[in-house]
Design an enzyme around this catalytic site. Sequence first.
Site, short mmCIF file in Angstrom:
data_model
loop_
_atom_site.label_atom_id
_atom_site.label_comp_id
_atom_site.label_asym_id
_atom_site.label_seq_id
_atom_site.Cartn_x
_atom_site.Cartn_y
_atom_site.Cartn_z
CD GLU A 76 -20.69 2.07 -13.73
OE1 GLU A 76 -20.30 3.18 -14.45
OE2 GLU A 76 -21.00 2.23 -12.47
CG HIS A 95 -18.21 3.79 -9.26
ND1 HIS A 95 -18.01 5.23 -9.58
CD2 HIS A 95 -19.24 3.44 -10.03
CE1 HIS A 95 -19.03 5.59 -10.46
NE2 HIS A 95 -19.80 4.52 -10.80
CG HIS A 97 -23.57 7.09 -9.03
ND1 HIS A 97 -24.48 5.98 -9.33
CD2 HIS A 97 -22.46 6.68 -9.73
CE1 HIS A 97 -24.02 5.46 -10.25
NE2 HIS A 97 -22.70 5.69 -10.44
CG HIS A 159 -20.47 7.91 -13.78
ND1 HIS A 159 -19.91 7.20 -14.83
CD2 HIS A 159 -21.09 7.31 -12.99
CE1 HIS A 159 -20.08 5.81 -14.19
NE2 HIS A 159 -20.82 6.24 -13.35
#
Length: 254
Positions: A76, A95, A97, A159
Amino acid sequence: MTEALREKLIHAGRVLVDEGQGDYVWGHISARLPDGSGRFLMKPGCIGLEELTADNIITVDIEGDKTAGDWPRHNEVYIHSEIMRARPDVNAVLHTHPEQAIAFSSLGKPLAAMSNDGTMFSAGVPVFSETTDLITDQPRGRAVANCLGSGNVVILRNHGIVTAGRSIEEAVFLAIKLERACRIQMLAEAAGGPKLFVKEEELKAKRTRTNRSDSQGNAFSYLVRRWHLRCGCEVPKQYQATLENFDRSGYKAG
Ligand SMILES: [Zn+2]
């Protein structure tokens, strides 16, 4: 300079996991190198955010290709490269989760100003819903960057979250506060739904007050300190609770 940036990235990984942003070996953070090359430092794949070391951090270019480091690159990576390409003002991308933000994103509800944290994001948080899959190529990375626009946070529906800061401290602060805002709203939703909100006429001023740049650095230092104190490790000098280490610009007495 690179050494200091690597060190800050290592601290960022630790405090993020401390704050419930870890998802085993998934989730990543990057920091743009200050040399104008467009390259950035990034957490590698296969390990947890809190396992970063000066040696396992990799270097990636603006196309998303690894240029240095032995460890694998996250698939990613394009979240980072495309946001950095689109936003020269952004020096750190994150990023993760986090559980509450992901659960909250499945409600299909906007984030409400019902706490200091919720107020921080009351100008609106874009939700990326073009796909709920991973962001594994440049076009998808570009789509996330477009969704972010000129803002600094985006929720990836079902996500995770992405934050973009002028500094590592800002990106970390935004991620922690966004998760907290989602958590508080989830609590209220679970208790029958929120009835009372921050007053409309107070929103703008409170939004500014709850997201001051001095708070971002001070909160980051506190979190680094807390991590070290808990493990009985010596707190690095620049994060120690000494008056000269604090940014007091946001306080009236100076
Ligand atoms: Zn992800």
